[in-house]
Design a protein around this motif. Structure first.
Motif, mmCIF file in Angstrom:
data_model
loop_
_atom_site.group_PDB
_atom_site.id
_atom_site.type_symbol
_atom_site.label_atom_id
_atom_site.label_comp_id
_atom_site.label_asym_id
_atom_site.label_seq_id
_atom_site.Cartn_x
_atom_site.Cartn_y
_atom_site.Cartn_z
ATOM 1 N N HIS A 238 0.864 -1.067 0.135
ATOM 2 C CA HIS A 238 0.137 0.060 0.017
ATOM 3 C C HIS A 238 0.748 1.224 -0.002
ATOM 4 C CE1 HIS A 238 0.792 -0.594 4.236
ATOM 5 N NE2 HIS A 238 0.072 -1.220 4.463
ATOM 6 N N VAL A 239 1.756 1.437 -0.828
ATOM 7 C CA VAL A 239 2.173 2.664 -1.148
ATOM 8 C C VAL A 239 1.528 3.806 -1.291
ATOM 9 C CG1 VAL A 239 4.125 3.910 -2.419
ATOM 10 C CG2 VAL A 239 4.346 1.427 -2.098
ATOM 11 N N SER A 240 1.517 4.806 -0.448
ATOM 12 C CA SER A 240 0.665 5.848 -0.755
ATOM 13 C C SER A 240 1.086 7.297 -0.947
ATOM 14 C CB SER A 240 -0.007 6.188 0.862
ATOM 15 O OG SER A 240 1.057 6.691 1.779
ATOM 16 N N THR A 241 2.454 7.312 -1.390
ATOM 17 C CA THR A 241 2.925 8.515 -1.682
ATOM 18 C C THR A 241 3.565 8.780 -3.000
ATOM 19 O OG1 THR A 241 5.060 8.335 -0.472
ATOM 20 C CG2 THR A 241 3.393 9.038 0.812
ATOM 21 N N GLU A 242 3.726 9.803 -3.659
ATOM 22 C CA GLU A 242 4.509 9.989 -4.820
ATOM 23 C C GLU A 242 6.068 9.743 -4.720
ATOM 24 O OE1 GLU A 242 6.279 13.423 -8.156
ATOM 25 O OE2 GLU A 242 4.713 13.858 -6.309
ATOM 26 N N GLU A 243 6.570 10.285 -3.349
ATOM 27 C CA GLU A 243 8.033 10.134 -2.924
ATOM 28 C C GLU A 243 8.290 8.514 -2.816
ATOM 29 O OE1 GLU A 243 6.524 14.192 -1.854
ATOM 30 O OE2 GLU A 243 5.764 11.910 -1.748
ATOM 31 N N GLY A 244 7.691 7.730 -1.979
ATOM 32 C CA GLY A 244 7.757 6.518 -1.985
ATOM 33 C C GLY A 244 7.671 5.494 -3.111
ATOM 34 N N ILE A 258 12.859 -5.682 -6.345
ATOM 35 C CA ILE A 258 12.202 -4.619 -5.446
ATOM 36 C C ILE A 258 10.934 -4.162 -6.044
ATOM 37 C CG2 ILE A 258 12.170 -2.264 -4.421
ATOM 38 C CD1 ILE A 258 15.144 -2.948 -4.265
ATOM 39 N N MET A 259 9.745 -4.363 -5.472
ATOM 40 C CA MET A 259 8.414 -4.245 -6.002
ATOM 41 C C MET A 259 7.455 -3.426 -4.935
ATOM 42 S SD MET A 259 8.096 -8.096 -7.069
ATOM 43 C CE MET A 259 8.829 -8.670 -5.554
ATOM 44 N N GLY A 260 6.497 -2.962 -5.742
ATOM 45 C CA GLY A 260 5.567 -2.179 -4.716
ATOM 46 C C GLY A 260 4.011 -2.309 -5.328
ATOM 47 N N GLU A 261 3.272 -1.811 -4.367
ATOM 48 C CA GLU A 261 1.616 -2.021 -4.689
ATOM 49 C C GLU A 261 1.139 -0.678 -4.541
ATOM 50 O OE1 GLU A 261 -0.510 -5.099 -2.623
ATOM 51 O OE2 GLU A 261 -0.706 -3.725 -0.780
ATOM 52 N N THR A 262 0.042 -0.435 -4.701
ATOM 53 C CA THR A 262 -0.596 0.957 -4.211
ATOM 54 C C THR A 262 -2.264 0.356 -4.284
ATOM 55 O OG1 THR A 262 -1.342 3.317 -4.365
ATOM 56 C CG2 THR A 262 -1.229 1.945 -6.371
ATOM 57 N N CYS A 263 -3.026 1.235 -3.820
ATOM 58 C CA CYS A 263 -4.569 1.086 -3.736
ATOM 59 C C CYS A 263 -5.369 2.343 -4.674
ATOM 60 C CB CYS A 263 -4.913 0.921 -2.327
ATOM 61 S SG CYS A 263 -4.045 -0.264 -1.451
ATOM 62 N N PRO A 264 -6.488 1.840 -5.068
ATOM 63 C CA PRO A 264 -7.199 3.035 -5.743
ATOM 64 C C PRO A 264 -7.330 4.253 -4.946
ATOM 65 C CG PRO A 264 -7.998 1.005 -6.341
ATOM 66 C CD PRO A 264 -6.978 0.745 -5.219
ATOM 67 N N HIS A 265 -7.665 4.005 -3.518
ATOM 68 C CA HIS A 265 -7.861 5.424 -2.978
ATOM 69 C C HIS A 265 -6.757 6.413 -2.935
ATOM 70 C CE1 HIS A 265 -7.139 1.890 0.050
ATOM 71 N NE2 HIS A 265 -6.485 2.721 0.410
ATOM 72 N N TYR A 266 -5.613 5.727 -2.873
ATOM 73 C CA TYR A 266 -4.508 6.618 -3.003
ATOM 74 C C TYR A 266 -4.206 7.469 -4.308
ATOM 75 C CZ TYR A 266 -2.958 4.247 1.446
ATOM 76 O OH TYR A 266 -2.948 3.423 2.479
ATOM 77 N N PHE A 267 -4.579 7.070 -5.157
ATOM 78 C CA PHE A 267 -4.603 7.929 -6.500
ATOM 79 C C PHE A 267 -5.938 8.554 -6.986
ATOM 80 C CE2 PHE A 267 -4.649 3.467 -8.118
ATOM 81 C CZ PHE A 267 -5.768 3.357 -9.061
ATOM 82 N N ILE A 268 -7.001 8.285 -6.033
ATOM 83 C CA ILE A 268 -8.525 8.897 -6.315
ATOM 84 C C ILE A 268 -8.854 10.011 -5.370
ATOM 85 C CG2 ILE A 268 -10.865 8.525 -6.611
ATOM 86 C CD1 ILE A 268 -10.134 5.564 -7.771
#
Length: 452
Positions: A238-244, A258-268
Motif C-alpha cells: 500500500h504505497v501511498s506517496t509519490e515520493e515512496g 524490489i516491488m510495490g503496490e498501491t490502492c485506488p484510494h491513494y490515487f483517487i
C-alpha cells in the motif's frame, strides 16, 4: 458441457484481440476466432465487452480479529462482494496464534477460508516478534505452499524491531520468500503522536497529520537498502506517496526484486475528506495524502514504477468507525474489493493513463507471477484456470454504496463517476456473477498453493 465466450475483446499477455474462448473442465482449452458451438454448449455473447483474466486482489483482510471486534466482512461476505467486482482469487493473511507454531496458525486460517470462501485464495504468513528460531518454521510454511511473509515496521507488539530487520531479510532471501512490508517508520510516528497529544490535537481530523509521508519514505529507503544488501524479494504494501513510489521505481532500475503496490484510494481520494464531520470513514494506514499526490502516483503506476493495485480491504461498520474520539483510537481500514476493477479501469484505462494489457498486468498477471500463482492464475492462456471477467465498458454511472455488498454498509467512493460494470465473473469455468447477479449457491473456493 463446455462454455464458449464469443466475440469479446480478449486481453492476453501481449495483445488484445477479438476472439472466442472455450472452457472445458475448469480450464481454458482454446482461444481463436469463430469457435463452433454445439447445442450442449453454454454460449456467452461478449460482443462489445472486454474479456479479462480474473482479478487477483493481493491484499485483503477478511474476518480479522482486532481484539474487541472483528472486521465487518468475513470470508463469506468478503468473497461474495469481491466476486461482484470481478475478483476470482484473493490473498489474505495468516497471523501467528499464541502458543501455536506458524504452521498450525497457517492451517487454522486456511481452514477458515476453505469453509467459507466463494473464491479461490491463498495467504501471506505474518511474522511478528521475529526471532531467528523461526527459520525452520518458515521453511515449513514455504513447503505448505506459501511464498510470502509479511512484517510490520510499526503497530506496537506486532512490529519487528529495527535490530531484527537484517536477520529477517537474510532469512527471507535464503528461503526465496517474498517479504511483504507495511513500511512506516515507527520512531517518526511515535514522535508525531506525542507531539500532537501535547498540543491537544487529538481529533480524528489529525489522523493523516499523525502519519506523515516522511514515515513512509524513510521506511521504504531502509527496506530498499536491506533488500539490496541481502538480495531479498521485497514487496512494499500500500504505497501511498509519490515520493515512496519514486524510490521503488528508481530502485528497480538495478534490482527487479524490489516491488510495490498501491490502492485506488491513494490515487483517487485525498486527506481533505478526513476533515469532514464523518471523516472517520476515510481513515486507513497509511492515510490519504494531499490532492497533489494523486496524479503523480498514478503516473508512476502507469510507468511501471509499481507492479500491482490491490485494495487492503479491511472493513468496519460505521458504528465501529465512529466510536473513536481520538485519532489514535481509530479502527483504520476501509472496504474496496468490489470496486477494485472499476476504479482502476476508470482512472487508468478510461482516463488514458494505460491500456488494457497494463490493467490486466496490474490486477492479475503481476500478482500471479510475484506470488507464484502463475500460469495457473492471472492470465488468459490455454491450460490456465478459466478465471474470467467480462466487463462492459459502456455504462457511466455514479457509484451508489447501497448497490454494494460489503457488510460495512458504505463506500469511500460513493458518488464518484465510474466507467463500466462487471457483467460476468467466472471461477474455474463456473459462473458466479451472471449479468451482474450473483448466482453461486455453494462456497467452492479452494486454496491455491504457490507454484514452487
Amino acid at each position: 458441457m463446455s462454455t464458449i465466450i464469443k466475440n469479446g475483446l480478449v486481453v492476453l499477455e501481449e495483445k488484445s484481440l477479438i476472439a472466442d474462448l472455450k472452457i472445458v473442465d475448469q480450464k481454458i482449452v482454446e482461444i481463436k476466432e469463430n469457435i463452433s458451438a454445439t447445442e450442449n454448449d453454454k454460449v456467452i455473447d461478449a460482443i462489445g465487452k472486454i474479456v479479462l483474466p480474473g482479478v487477483i486482489d493481493a491484499h485483503v483482510h477478511f474476518n480479522l480479529n482486532f481484539g474487541d471486534c472483528y472486521t465487518a466482512d468475513d470470508f463469506v461476505s468478503g468473497s461474495k462482494s469481491a466476486s461482484y467486482g470481478g475478483t476470482t482469487t484473493y490473498i489474505d493473511f495468516a497471523s501467528p496464534i499464541r502458543e501455536k507454531t506458524l504452521l498450525e496458525s497457517l492451517e487454522k486460517r486456511l481452514a477458515e477460508a476453505g469453509r467459507d470462501s466463494y473464491l479461490d485464495y491463498t495467504v501471506h504468513m505474518e511474522v511478528t516478534g521475529w526471532s531467528s528460531k523461526n527459520y525452520q518454521e518458515l521453511k515449513k510454511i514455504k513447503e505448505a505452499g506459501i511464498n510470502s511473509i509479511k512484517f510490520y515496521t510499526t503497530y506496537g507488539d506486532t512490529k519487528v524491531s529495527v535490530e531484527q530487520f537484517a536477520d529477517l531479510f537474510k532469512t527471507a532471501s535464503e528461503l526465496d520468500l517474498v517479504l511483504m512490508i507495511h513500511a512506516e517508520n515507527d520512531q517518526i510516528l511515535s514522535e508525531k503522536k506525542e507531539q500532537l497529544i501535547a498540543q491537544g490535537k487529538t481529533q480524528i481530523k489529525y489522523h493523516a497529520v499523525s502519519r506523515p509521508l516522511e514515515a513512509e519514505v524513510e521506511s521504504i529507503k531502509t527496506m530498499i537498502n536491506l533488500a539490496n544488501q541481502f538480495g531479498t524479494n521485497l514487496y512494499i504494501a500500500h504505497v501511498s506517496t509519490e515520493e515512496g513510489a519514486k524510490l521503488i521505481k528508481e530502485a528497480r532500475k538495478s534490482n527487479k526484486k524490489i516491488m510495490g503496490e498501491t490502492c485506488p484510494h491513494y490515487f483517487i481520494l485525498n486527506d481533505s475528506l478526513i476533515e469532514l464531520e464523518d471523516g472517520a470513514k476515510y481513515t486507513m494506514s497509511p492515510p490519504l495524502r494531499k490532492k497533489a499526490n494523486n496524479q503523480p502516483l498514478l503516473n508512476i503506476l502507469a510507468a511501471d514504477g509499481l507492479q500491482c493495485v490491490s485494495t487492503d480491504h479491511c472493513s468496519f461498520d460505521l458504528q465501529t468507525k465512529f466510536a473513536a474520539d481520538h485519532f489514535y483510537q481509530l479502527k483504520c481500514g476501509v472496504a474496496g474489493v468490489e470496486t477494485l476493477l472499476r476504479t482502476t479501469y476508470t482512472y487508468g484505462v478510461h482516463n488514458n493513463k494505460f491500456d488494457l494489457i497494463k490493467l490486466s498486468n496490474l490486477l492479475s498477471t503481476n500478482p500471479a507471477k510475484i506470488f507464484n500463482l502463475y500460469p495457473r492464475k492471472g492470465v488468459i492462456k490455454v491450460g490456465s484456470d478459466a478465471d474470467i471477467v467480462i466487463y462492459d465498458p459502456k455504462p457511466e454511472l455514479l457509484l451508489n454504496e447501497r448497490d454494494l455488498h460489503s457488510r460495512c454498509g458504505y463506500s469511500i467512493f460513493n458518488g464518484i463517476k465510474l466507467k463500466g460494470v462487471v457483467e460476468y465473473t467466472i471461477l474455474r469455468g463456473k459462473i458466479l456473477v451472471d449479468q451482474g447477479k450473483f448466482i453461486a449457491t455453494k462456497k467452492e473456493g479452494i486454496f491455491i498453493k504457490s507454484q514452487i
